[in-house]
Design an enzyme around this catalytic site. Structure first.
Site, mmCIF file in Angstrom:
data_model
loop_
_atom_site.group_PDB
_atom_site.id
_atom_site.type_symbol
_atom_site.label_atom_id
_atom_site.label_comp_id
_atom_site.label_asym_id
_atom_site.label_seq_id
_atom_site.Cartn_x
_atom_site.Cartn_y
_atom_site.Cartn_z
ATOM 1 N N GLU A 123 2.439 -7.336 8.554
ATOM 2 C CA GLU A 123 2.802 -5.922 8.422
ATOM 3 C C GLU A 123 3.798 -5.679 7.300
ATOM 4 O O GLU A 123 4.291 -4.564 7.129
ATOM 5 C CB GLU A 123 3.382 -5.402 9.750
ATOM 6 C CG GLU A 123 2.391 -5.410 10.907
ATOM 7 C CD GLU A 123 1.174 -4.564 10.625
ATOM 8 O OE1 GLU A 123 1.330 -3.382 10.257
ATOM 9 O OE2 GLU A 123 0.040 -5.077 10.772
ATOM 10 N N PRO A 152 0.813 -1.224 0.000
ATOM 11 C CA PRO A 152 0.000 0.000 0.000
ATOM 12 C C PRO A 152 0.843 1.269 0.000
ATOM 13 O O PRO A 152 0.360 2.332 -0.386
ATOM 14 C CB PRO A 152 -0.807 -0.111 1.309
ATOM 15 C CG PRO A 152 -0.785 -1.560 1.653
ATOM 16 C CD PRO A 152 0.519 -2.088 1.158
ATOM 17 N N ASP A 154 -7.589 1.393 -24.863
ATOM 18 C CA ASP A 154 -7.982 1.165 -23.477
ATOM 19 C C ASP A 154 -8.041 2.470 -22.693
ATOM 20 O O ASP A 154 -7.350 3.436 -23.009
ATOM 21 C CB ASP A 154 -6.968 0.259 -22.770
ATOM 22 C CG ASP A 154 -7.012 -1.172 -23.254
ATOM 23 O OD1 ASP A 154 -8.047 -1.548 -23.830
ATOM 24 O OD2 ASP A 154 -6.033 -1.892 -23.045
ATOM 25 N N ARG A 199 -1.571 -8.868 -20.885
ATOM 26 C CA ARG A 199 -2.352 -8.534 -22.078
ATOM 27 C C ARG A 199 -1.608 -7.573 -23.000
ATOM 28 O O ARG A 199 -2.024 -7.355 -24.137
ATOM 29 C CB ARG A 199 -3.719 -7.961 -21.687
ATOM 30 C CG ARG A 199 -3.661 -6.652 -20.941
ATOM 31 C CD ARG A 199 -5.020 -6.273 -20.372
ATOM 32 N NE ARG A 199 -6.047 -6.160 -21.392
ATOM 33 C CZ ARG A 199 -6.234 -5.076 -22.131
ATOM 34 N NH1 ARG A 199 -5.469 -4.019 -21.967
ATOM 35 N NH2 ARG A 199 -7.190 -5.038 -23.036
#
Length: 277
Positions: A119, A92, A176, A161
């Site tokens: 953690e 994160p 896209d 992809r």
């Protein structure tokens, strides 16, 4: 491309056997290898974590198993002729994962993923391997998951992809959302298919016109509408030189004004009055 994933939950990576990624593996476009981190533990409980120095909640993943695992994966890759590894660390606290980063990662011949739990991994592991290869600490969004395996699935599919021969139509990813190009990384507009009427809902008449110029203009306008509604920050960051006169007219209708100090090709800012909803 070779992909190695070291995890304490190998079963979480089963989706890599299906759909687009699974087909790419079957065709030999992707060599995916999933490793159980606990194979590099040496106690009866297969311990991979310990309490954090300095105190605090949670547990931290230990250096020992990670170091042995990564050394083994690297040695195997080099022995089998794979070179140019890059370490991808889902976290994160990493840089945002974007289409641009996916495109960059697709240029590497070998990606090694280290999805953590608890953690996170002792920082010394990342610092150690940063001396041996490029390291990408990557976040797939502003939220916290129980572990990094879901992020591995997301990143792998986005990267796979983009590889040659993976998509049936090599041009598919050019339009896209977020893709660099004609619409400057904005969101893709709505799409439709047969039948032309479903539950009394018609498709836009312009799509039946056969007029390629009008259809292209409609698609650009819809891209601007959707981006304004869902991701106005992309309009604000849009490179002015990628917008033509008609784009600017539509942006004005949608409530945008060009930067008065940047005429004639300044960036846009959002008006608060008289905007189209």
């Amino acid at each position: 491309m070779r992909l190695d994933v070291v995890t304490i939950f190998p079963e979480y990576l089963e989706p890599l056997n299906v759909s687009l990624v699974g087909k790419a593996r079957a065709r030999g476009r992707l060599d995916v290898r999933v490793h159980d981190l606990r194979a590099w533990t040496h106690d009866r409980h297969n311990t991979v974590d310990d309490t954090p120095y300095g105190g605090g909640p949670g547990m931290v993943m230990k250096t020992g198993p990670w170091g042995e695992a990564l050394d083994t994966v690297l040695a195997d890759g080099y022995e089998t002729g794979t070179g140019g590894p890059a370490l991808v660390v889902p976290t994160p606290s990493g840089r945002p994962f974007t289409q641009e980063l996916a495109l960059h990662l697709s240029g590497h011949p070998w990606l090694i993923f280290t999805p953590a739990r608890y953690e996170g991994i002792d920082r010394r592991v990342v610092d150690e391997y940063a001396t041996r290869m490029p390291v990408y600490e990557v976040s797939i969004g502003d939220y916290v998951l129980a572990g990094g395996e879901a992020a591995v699935l997301v990143i792998t599919e986005a990267v796979a992809r983009l590889l040659p021969g993976v998509l049936g139509n090599a041009e598919s990813h050019r339009d896209d959302s977020f893709a660099p190009g004609a619409m400057a990384g904005l969101l893709e507009g709505p799409v439709y298919t047969k039948p032309p009427v479903w539950r009394d809902r018609d498709i836009p008449e312009v799509l039946l016109s056969g007029h390629h110029g009008r259809i292209a203009r409609w698609r650009r306008d819809e891209t601007l509408r959707r981006t304004t509604a869902n991701r106005p920050d992309l309009i604000e960051r849009c490179a002015p030189g990628t917008l033509d006169k008609k784009d600017r007219e539509m942006l004005s209708i949608l409530g945008w004004s060009p930067d008065p100090d940047g005429e004639p090709y300044g960036r846009f800012w959002r008006r608060t009055d008289g905007v189209e909803e």
